[in-house]
Design an enzyme around this catalytic site. Structure first.
Site, PDB file in Angstrom:
ATOM      1  N   HIS A   1     -28.471  58.995  95.442  1.00 59.56           N
ATOM      2  CA  HIS A   1     -27.945  57.709  94.987  1.00 59.56           C
ATOM      3  C   HIS A   1     -27.078  56.969  96.012  1.00 59.56           C
ATOM      4  O   HIS A   1     -27.446  55.873  96.443  1.00 59.56           O
ATOM      5  CB  HIS A   1     -27.201  57.886  93.668  1.00 59.56           C
TER       6      HIS A   1
ATOM      7  N   HIS B   1     -27.038  52.482  94.718  1.00 59.90           N
ATOM      8  CA  HIS B   1     -25.576  52.423  94.584  1.00 59.90           C
ATOM      9  C   HIS B   1     -24.976  51.096  95.060  1.00 59.90           C
ATOM     10  O   HIS B   1     -24.187  50.486  94.347  1.00 59.90           O
ATOM     11  CB  HIS B   1     -24.945  53.591  95.342  1.00 59.90           C
ATOM     12  N   VAL B   2     -25.305  50.666  96.262  1.00 62.19           N
ATOM     13  CA  VAL B   2     -24.843  49.374  96.769  1.00 62.19           C
ATOM     14  C   VAL B   2     -25.826  48.322  96.287  1.00 62.19           C
ATOM     15  O   VAL B   2     -27.030  48.417  96.557  1.00 62.19           O
ATOM     16  CB  VAL B   2     -24.755  49.375  98.308  1.00 62.19           C
ATOM     17  N   HIS B   3     -25.335  47.289  95.610  1.00 57.24           N
ATOM     18  CA  HIS B   3     -26.212  46.321  94.953  1.00 57.24           C
ATOM     19  C   HIS B   3     -26.672  45.251  95.940  1.00 57.24           C
ATOM     20  O   HIS B   3     -26.333  44.068  95.828  1.00 57.24           O
ATOM     21  CB  HIS B   3     -25.511  45.711  93.739  1.00 57.24           C
TER      22      HIS B   3
ATOM     23  N   ASP C   1     -28.743  55.266  88.660  1.00 51.62           N
ATOM     24  CA  ASP C   1     -28.189  54.194  87.842  1.00 51.62           C
ATOM     25  C   ASP C   1     -29.292  53.528  87.027  1.00 51.62           C
ATOM     26  O   ASP C   1     -29.933  52.578  87.472  1.00 51.62           O
ATOM     27  CB  ASP C   1     -27.412  53.182  88.685  1.00 51.62           C
TER      28      ASP C   1
ATOM     29  N   TYR D   1     -27.108  51.802  82.518  1.00 52.62           N
ATOM     30  CA  TYR D   1     -25.758  51.218  82.509  1.00 52.62           C
ATOM     31  C   TYR D   1     -25.170  51.191  81.104  1.00 52.62           C
ATOM     32  O   TYR D   1     -24.402  50.305  80.739  1.00 52.62           O
ATOM     33  CB  TYR D   1     -25.756  49.823  83.125  1.00 52.62           C
TER      34      TYR D   1
ATOM     35  N   HIS E   1     -18.575  50.476  98.210  1.00 52.78           N
ATOM     36  CA  HIS E   1     -18.905  51.890  98.427  1.00 52.78           C
ATOM     37  C   HIS E   1     -18.965  52.276  99.906  1.00 52.78           C
ATOM     38  O   HIS E   1     -19.653  53.222 100.283  1.00 52.78           O
ATOM     39  CB  HIS E   1     -20.222  52.246  97.732  1.00 52.78           C
TER      40      HIS E   1
ATOM     41  N   ASP F   1     -30.613  51.170  90.699  1.00 50.97           N
ATOM     42  CA  ASP F   1     -29.581  50.419  89.980  1.00 50.97           C
ATOM     43  C   ASP F   1     -30.189  49.347  89.083  1.00 50.97           C
ATOM     44  O   ASP F   1     -29.814  48.175  89.147  1.00 50.97           O
ATOM     45  CB  ASP F   1     -28.610  49.807  90.985  1.00 50.97           C
TER      46      ASP F   1
ATOM     47  N   ASN G   1     -24.059  57.521  89.571  1.00 54.90           N
ATOM     48  CA  ASN G   1     -22.735  57.647  88.958  1.00 54.90           C
ATOM     49  C   ASN G   1     -22.696  57.113  87.530  1.00 54.90           C
ATOM     50  O   ASN G   1     -21.898  57.582  86.706  1.00 54.90           O
ATOM     51  CB  ASN G   1     -21.687  56.935  89.814  1.00 54.90           C
TER      52      ASN G   1
END
Length: 544
Positions: free
Chosen positions: A364, A401-403, A226, A229, A374, A199, A282
């Site tokens: 991801h 995915h999870v920041h 990711d 962006y 998520h 990400d 995503n």
């Protein structure tokens, strides 16, 4: 019985070597686990710098002329003897009247060798141009520069190679870059350091992450989805931290494709010499006219799909020394009847654990995630694939995915299991959507089940837990026992495999000095304990 005794001797011998070489009692190992769950309190001062670099920043500006190469990168093929070199020539166009460049007008050539002068070998590849099209009034279309991919073969293991790329017939060649080939596969042969990050985006936080990552001098970079962006922007360049919140009436989810070019320019100083392996997230979906998706992702990176007998850039595998990496796609069909699942079965069945003892998987969205962001979103994928990965003894799983950052205890089917993999979420690269800070197990934070559905992941499977301390509930009321450590900070991780049974995992936070770490643990394989659940090729340990 003899095979079991051989494994036990092999494990004890390996552990003895590792302990003698490491001799550091301060760093825990998974042999000390399962660990009591730890949550590091969130530091509110870390919310800053989640702002994208502007197109005026010199680090993202085009600094070549004509058809000189830019956005140069290296990626791996399936084994040490081959890599891909990728780059872009010519300028992108964005507007209402774009005319794509002809990729056949510029050659794709790499000259390379073990000495800077002369570069004795030459390879040719292929080129392409992609478009991002929006047939709606007021939306601008995009066409890329010419993207080149060239595969180099016949490389020697652990050897430094120099290269130039471009088209020598029109005097449009790059400067001289270098990379080091991966070590040969074997139980005592590994890259020194593998960086893992997710990400990323292109914010000032990202620049800190990459600066710190570079200081660790990795031999390989794993990017777990990711990337740029670009889809947080409209085609006119207007951006937002939340696209759907800011632009709810747009006829299609737009993207601003030049952000991909900015990202490639910024990253070149790292990935032109350190191979990068990417899997889709995503934010790479980027739907456009004709219901096409993932076009930038599929076009800009080279993947060892064909070499690993995959029919898709969304899932593939490769070796890096004694590690076999499996890269899986969460946004394409992963059901047991799908091509991806059948490919995964074949790939796992062909892994020789005597040559690549370590088995690492990456995709991801995490299966084991205790943040509200998520939460249980990837449950359908877990239900389809977890048993297969467990049965072949996958050692480590990396996700984004999870920041935020989270490391699990060894777990299988939400149950502590010494033969389950360690799941590590590193979606904390620094993108503009900021950090995940709320936990689903905290009071009033448990999400409503239907809100956890993501249509891009192909279904809704999130239900209450059926057993254990959280039986009958959708969320735990405390940090789950499978969650060993979690913290909301930006950073990156480094994996250092020491031998066939011991590997050091270190997570570095951006706010720390280079001498400090945020989380550190030795991940220890126990093949003698898990022999009953791990499937081995018939050739493994045949000589024992």
């Amino acid at each position: 019985m003899f095979l079991t005794m051989t494994f036990r001797w092999f494990f004890v011998f390996s552990v003895s070597i590792a302990v003698a070489a490491i001799d550091d009692d301060l760093i825990p190992s998974t042999l000390d686990g399962p660990f009591e769950p730890v949550t590091v309190p969130y530091d509110v001062s870390l919310r800053g710098n989640a702002v994208d670099l502007p197109d005026t920043d010199p680090r993202v500006r085009r600094c070549v002329e004509g058809f000189e190469p830019e956005q140069i990168s290296v990626s791996l093929s399936v084994n040490y003897d081959s890599v891909w070199i990728s780059w872009i020539t010519g300028e992108f166009q964005i507007g209402n009247n774009i005319k794509p460049l002809n990729p056949n007008t510029v050659a794709s050539v790499v000259r390379y060798g073990r000495s800077r002068v002369p570069l004795t070998d030459e390879a040719s590849g292929y080129s392409l141009v992609y478009n991002q099209l929006y047939p709606f009034e007021g939306l601008q279309n995009y066409t890329s520069g010419i993207i080149h991919h060239v595969r180099l073969t016949g490389l020697k293991p652990s050897t430094l190679y120099y290269y130039r790329c471009g088209d020598p017939s029109i005097s449009a060649m790059s400067g001289i870059y270098h990379f080091r080939a991966m070590p040969v596969s074997g139980p005592r042969s590994y890259p020194n350091r593998i960086a893992v990050v997710g990400d990323l985006g292109l914010t000032y936080n990202t620049t800190d992450t990459i600066h710190n990552l570079k200081s660790n001098k990795p031999d390989l970079v794993l990017l777990v989805g990711d990337v740029s962006y670009a889809n947080l922007y409209r085609t006119n360049g207007t951006g937002s931290d939340c696209y759907d919140c800011s632009f709810p009436e747009t006829p299609i989810h737009e993207t601003y494709q030049p952000r991909w070019d900015y990202w490639g320019r910024f990253m070149q100083s790292l990935i032109s010499r350190t191979p990068i392996m990417v899997i889709e997230g995503n934010h790479e979906i980027e739907e456009q006219a004709g219901k096409q998706s993932f076009v930038a992702y599929r076009s800009r990176f080279a993947f060892p799909s064909e070499e690993s007998k995959s029919s898709s850039p969304f899932y593939y595998s490769f070796n890096a020394g004694g590690i076999h990496f499996i890269m899986l796609g969460a946004y394409v069909d992963y059901s047991k009847s799908a091509k991806q699942y059948k490919w995964l079965e074949r790939d796992l069945a062909n892994v020789d654990r005597s040559m690549t003892p370590w088995l690492v998987a990456a995709w991801h969205p995490p299966w084991y995630n205790t943040y509200t962001a998520h939460y249980k979103e990837a449950e359908c994928m877990r239900l389809e694939m977890e048993e297969l990965l467990y049965s072949y003894g996958v050692d480590i799983v990396f996700n984004g995915h999870v920041h935020a950052y989270e490391r699990s205890n060894r777990v299988y089917n939400y149950t502590l299991d010494p033969c389950g993999p360690v799941h590590i979420t590193v979606g904390d690269g620094g993108n503009r959507e900021k950090m995940a800070i709320e936990h689903a197990d905290e009071a009033a934070n448990c999400p409503e089940p239907s809100s956890t559905h993501d249509e891009d992941m192909g279904g809704f499977c999130a239900t209450n837990f059926t057993s254990g301390p959280a039986a009958g509930k959708f969320c735990w009321d405390q940090q789950p026992d499978y969650s060993a450590f979690r913290e909301s900070s930006f950073g990156h991780g480094i994996l250092e495999v020491k031998n066939e049974t011991w590997a050091l995992w270190t997570w570095y936070r951006n706010q720390d000095s280079s001498g400090k770490v945020g989380d550190q643990v030795y991940i220890v394989r126990q093949p003698e304990l898990c022999l009953g659940s791990i499937k081995l090729p018939k050739s493994s340990f045949a000589d024992s």
